[in-house]
Design an enzyme around this catalytic site. Structure first.
Site, PDB file in Angstrom:
ATOM      1  N   CYS A  32      42.067  40.888  39.222  1.00 45.91           N
ATOM      2  CA  CYS A  32      41.460  39.816  38.445  1.00 45.91           C
ATOM      3  C   CYS A  32      39.945  39.897  38.528  1.00 45.91           C
ATOM      4  O   CYS A  32      39.391  40.694  39.272  1.00 45.91           O
ATOM      5  CB  CYS A  32      41.900  38.455  38.975  1.00 45.91           C
ATOM      6  N   GLY A  54      40.825  41.470  33.456  1.00 47.10           N
ATOM      7  CA  GLY A  54      42.006  40.662  33.224  1.00 47.10           C
ATOM      8  C   GLY A  54      42.035  40.117  31.824  1.00 47.10           C
ATOM      9  O   GLY A  54      41.063  39.512  31.373  1.00 47.10           O
ATOM     10  N   ASN A  79      40.519  37.012  43.522  1.00 51.46           N
ATOM     11  CA  ASN A  79      40.796  38.393  43.124  1.00 51.46           C
ATOM     12  C   ASN A  79      41.269  39.122  44.368  1.00 51.46           C
ATOM     13  O   ASN A  79      40.557  39.176  45.361  1.00 51.46           O
ATOM     14  CB  ASN A  79      39.522  39.046  42.582  1.00 51.46           C
ATOM     15  N   GLY A  80      42.461  39.683  44.280  1.00 48.87           N
ATOM     16  CA  GLY A  80      43.004  40.429  45.417  1.00 48.87           C
ATOM     17  C   GLY A  80      44.479  40.141  45.593  1.00 48.87           C
ATOM     18  O   GLY A  80      45.081  39.427  44.787  1.00 48.87           O
ATOM     19  N   TYR A 140      38.372  53.959  38.481  1.00 46.41           N
ATOM     20  CA  TYR A 140      38.859  53.467  37.193  1.00 46.41           C
ATOM     21  C   TYR A 140      38.489  52.034  36.857  1.00 46.41           C
ATOM     22  O   TYR A 140      38.072  51.735  35.746  1.00 46.41           O
ATOM     23  CB  TYR A 140      40.398  53.580  37.164  1.00 46.41           C
TER      24      TYR A 140
END
Ligand code: AMP
Length: 508
Positions: free
Chosen positions: A15, A42, A130-131, A292
Site C-alpha cells: 500500500c 495501490g 503499509n506492510g 520493481y
C-alpha cells in the site's frame, strides 16, 4: 496491510501511505495530490482522514465545534474516482492521513479500505498502514479473548486494536512502544491522533517511509510536514525531502501548545519531535522496492531508485553480454534497466513494445485465462523496430512467467530474429510475507524450474538473471541491511514454516 493468515492467497497487498500536518486548515487537497503520486502503490481503494489537529482548548478559533473529531472518506477505486470536490471540501482540517491499497486477488471490500478510524475509551484515532504482520493470528486471538470485536480481516485492525488497548493506560508514545514490541512484520504507519500526526516505521525499516517539509516560499518559513511512503509525494506538493524515518523511530508532529501561537507568516507553529523507540536490530529494507515496486524518481533510504535501476541494467550487461541489434524494455517496469543495459553494452536502445497505460496490472488478474488475455491487450508491438532484429528484451523480474512467455511469442511472430531475455533481479524463489504481492511457491516459475528450463518454457534464445551480488552492488546497501526473502528464502523475521537466518550477514 494483509489478512490474518500468513500463507493466504486471498488478500495480499502493498500500500501507500501519506500524512500531512499544515499550519492552514486546508489539508485535504494536498493529501489528494500526495495520494495521486502514490497511486502505483495501490489501485483498489483510497481513503483520507482529517482532523483540525488541535484540541478544543488549544484552538483560538474554536467556537464550540467538536474540533477533535476525525472525518474520513474511503472508497473503492483510484484516487480520482474516490474523491469528488465535494468530498474534499467536507474534509476540512489541518492534519490528515491518506492511504491507497493495492489490488488483490480476493473480493475487493470497502471494509478493508483505510485509513481505519478507531474510537476508544479516551478518544479516537485514524491509522493507515503499509506492510504485513506475520503474527496477526495470535495477536487477534488474544484480543478476541479479551472481548474485542473485529470488523475486518486485516492486520491493520490488529495494530489499531492493540494501540487502542494500550492508549487506555499509556500516553501515545508509551502505547506505541508496547505495540511495536508485540507486532512482528513490516509496518510503516501514519497515525492521526488528537492534535498529533505520527509517523512510525518498524524496527527493520522494511517498508519505506520518509518525511519532508513544506515551506511558504514568499516568507521562507516552514508551514508544514509531509510523511509519505515515497518521496515523489513530497515533491508533488513542492516540499523538500528531509530524510527517511529511521527503523524503529516514531516522529510526532503537533501544533504548538501555546494558544494562538503563530510564526512570522501568521501560520500556526508546528513542532516535530523524534522518539527512537526500538533501536538495535539491523535494518532489512525491502529490495523489491528498488527492483520493481517504487517509482524510479523515489529516493528510498538514501538511494535514488532510478540510479539503482540504471546500475542494475549496467551490471546485467556485464554479467550477461550478447550480440544483438537492439535493447528493448518491457514497459514500464524494464525501462530504466534497459537504458542501463544498452548504455553499457553499446547497443541501440529502441522500443519494440508499447504499453496501453489504461489497462490494469495483469499481474493481479485472478484467473490464468484472464491474465493471458489481458497481456495481449496491454502490449502492442512496433513491428518496424523488431522485424529481422536480434532483440535484448529487458524486464525487472519474472514472477509466474505469463507476461514474458507471451511477449517472446509476440516478438517472434512480429519477425524478431532472436529474443534474448535479461532480468534485473535474481530468480524469485519464495513468497513475500512482508508487503509485496508475490504469489505462493507453486505459482513462482523459478521454484520448480532450472534457468535453462525457464528459458525453454519462455521460448527465448537466451535468458540471463542478474546475480544476487550484482543486485546488492547496484542497490548500494549492505546485504545485512536488506530484506532479500523472495530471492534467498531467508527472512529477517520469524515466519512459521520459513527460515529466519542471517544469510544477509554472511553476504556482507
Ligand atoms: P509474470 O507474468 O507473473 O511473470 O509477472 C511479471 C511481471 O509482473 C513483470 O513485468 C514485473 O514487472 C511485474 N511484477 C513483478 N512483481 C510484481 C508485483 N508484486 N505486483 C505486480 N506486478 C509485478
Amino acid at each position: 496491510m494483509k489478512t490474518s493468515s500468513v500463507e493466504s492467497t486471498v488478500l495480499r497487498e502493498a500500500c501507500g501511505i501519506v500524512g500531512i500536518a499544515h499550519s492552514s486548515d486546508d489539508v485535504a487537497l494536498p493529501l489528494y495530490y500526495a495520494l495521486y503520486a502514490l497511486q502505483h502503490r495501490g489501485q483498489e481503494s483510497a481513503g483520507i482522514a482529517v482532523s483540525r489537529g488541535m484540541s478544543t482548548d488549544e484552538d483560538p478559533d474554536n467556537r464550540g465545534a467538536p474540533v477533535k473529531e476525525i472525518r474520513s472518506e474511503r472508497g473503492m477505486g483510484l484516487v480520482a474516482e474516490v474523491f469528488s470536490p465535494q468530498h474534499l471540501a467536507a474534509l476540512q482540517g489541518s492534519m490528515g492521513i491518506g492511504h491507497v491499497r493495492y489490488p488483490t486477488t480476493g473480493a475487493p471490500l470497502l471494509e478493508n479500505a483505510e485509513p481505519l478510524v478507531v474510537k476508544y475509551q479516551n478518544g479516537e484515532f485514524a491509522l493507515a498502514h503499509n506492510g504485513n504482520l506475520v503474527n496477526t493470528r495470535e495477536l487477534r486471538a488474544e484480543l478476541e479473548r479479551e472481548g474485542r470485536i473485529f470488523h475486518s480481516e486485516t492486520d491493520t485492525e490488529v495494530i489499531a486494536q492493540l494501540l487502542a488497548r494500550e492508549l487506555v493506560e499509556h500516553d501515545p508514545i508509551a502505547a506505541l512502544k508496547e505495540v511495536m514490541r508485540r507486532v512482528v512484520g513490516s509496518y510503516s504507519l501514519a497515525i492521526l491522533m488528537d492534535s498529533m500526526l505520527l509517523a512510525v516505521r518498524d524496527p527493520f525499516g522494511i517498508k519505506p517511509l520518509c518525511i519532508g517539509a513544506l515551506t511558504d516560499e514568499c516568507r521562507g518559513v516552514n508551514v508544514g510536514y509531509v510523511i509519505a511512503s515515497e518521496s515523489p509525494a513530497i515533491d508533488t506538493l513542492g516540499g523538500t525531502l528531509i530524510r527517511d524515518v529511521n527503523p524503529g523511530e516514531v516522529l510526532v508532529i503537533r501544533a504548538s501548545h501555546t494558544a494562538g501561537s503563530r510564526n512570522p507568516a501568521g501560520h500556526r507553529d508546528l513542532k516535530l519531535v523524534r522518539h527512537q523507540l526500538h533501536p538495535g536490530v539491523p535494518s532489512a529494507h525491502c529490495v523489491f522496492e528498488y527492483i520493481y515496486f517504487a517509482r524510479p524518481d523515489s529516493v528510498i533510504d538514501g538511494k535514488l531508485v532510478y540510479n539503482v535501476r540504471m546500475k542494475i541494467g549496467e551490471r546485467l550487461a556485464i554479467e550477461h553480454p550478447v550480440s544483438a541489434d537492439i535493447v528493448s524494455p518491457v514497459p514500464d517496469s524494464g525501462i530504466t534497466c534497459a537504458i542501463g543495459y544498452a548504455k553499457r553494452a553499446g547497443i541501440e536502445y529502441l522500443e519494440g513494445l508499447i504499453k496501453n497505460r489504461y489497462v490494469g496490472r495483469t499481474f493481479i488478474m485472478p484467473e490464468q485465462k484472464t491474465r493471458d488475455m489481458s497481456v495481449h491487450s496491454k502490449f502492442n508491438i512496433i513491428r518496424a523496430n523488431v522485424t529481422g532484429k536480434r532483440v535484448v528484451l529487458v524486464d525487472d523480474s519474472i514472477v509466474r512467467g505469463t507476461t514474458m512467455r507471451k511477449l517472446v511469442r509476440y516478438l517472434k511472430a512480429a519477425g524478431a530474429k532472436e529474443v534474448h531475455l535479461r532480468i534485473g533481479s535474481p530468480p524469485i524463489i519464495a513468497p513475500c510475507y512482508l508487503g509485496i504481492d508475490t504469489p505462493t511457491r507453486d505459482e513462482l516459475i523459478a521454484v520448480t524450474r532450472t534457468i535453462e528450463a525457464i528459458r525453454d518454457y519462455l521460448a527465448a534464445d537466451s535468458l540471463g538473471y542478474l546475480s544476487l551480488n550484482g543486485l546488492i552492488a547496484a542497490v548500494g546497501i549492505a546485504p545485512k541491511s536488506l530484506c532479500l526473502g523472495c530471492l534467498t528464502e531467508h527472512y529477517p523475521v520469524r515466519i512459521p514454516g520459513e527460515r529466519c537466518s542471517t544469510l544477509q550477514a554472511t553476504l556482507s
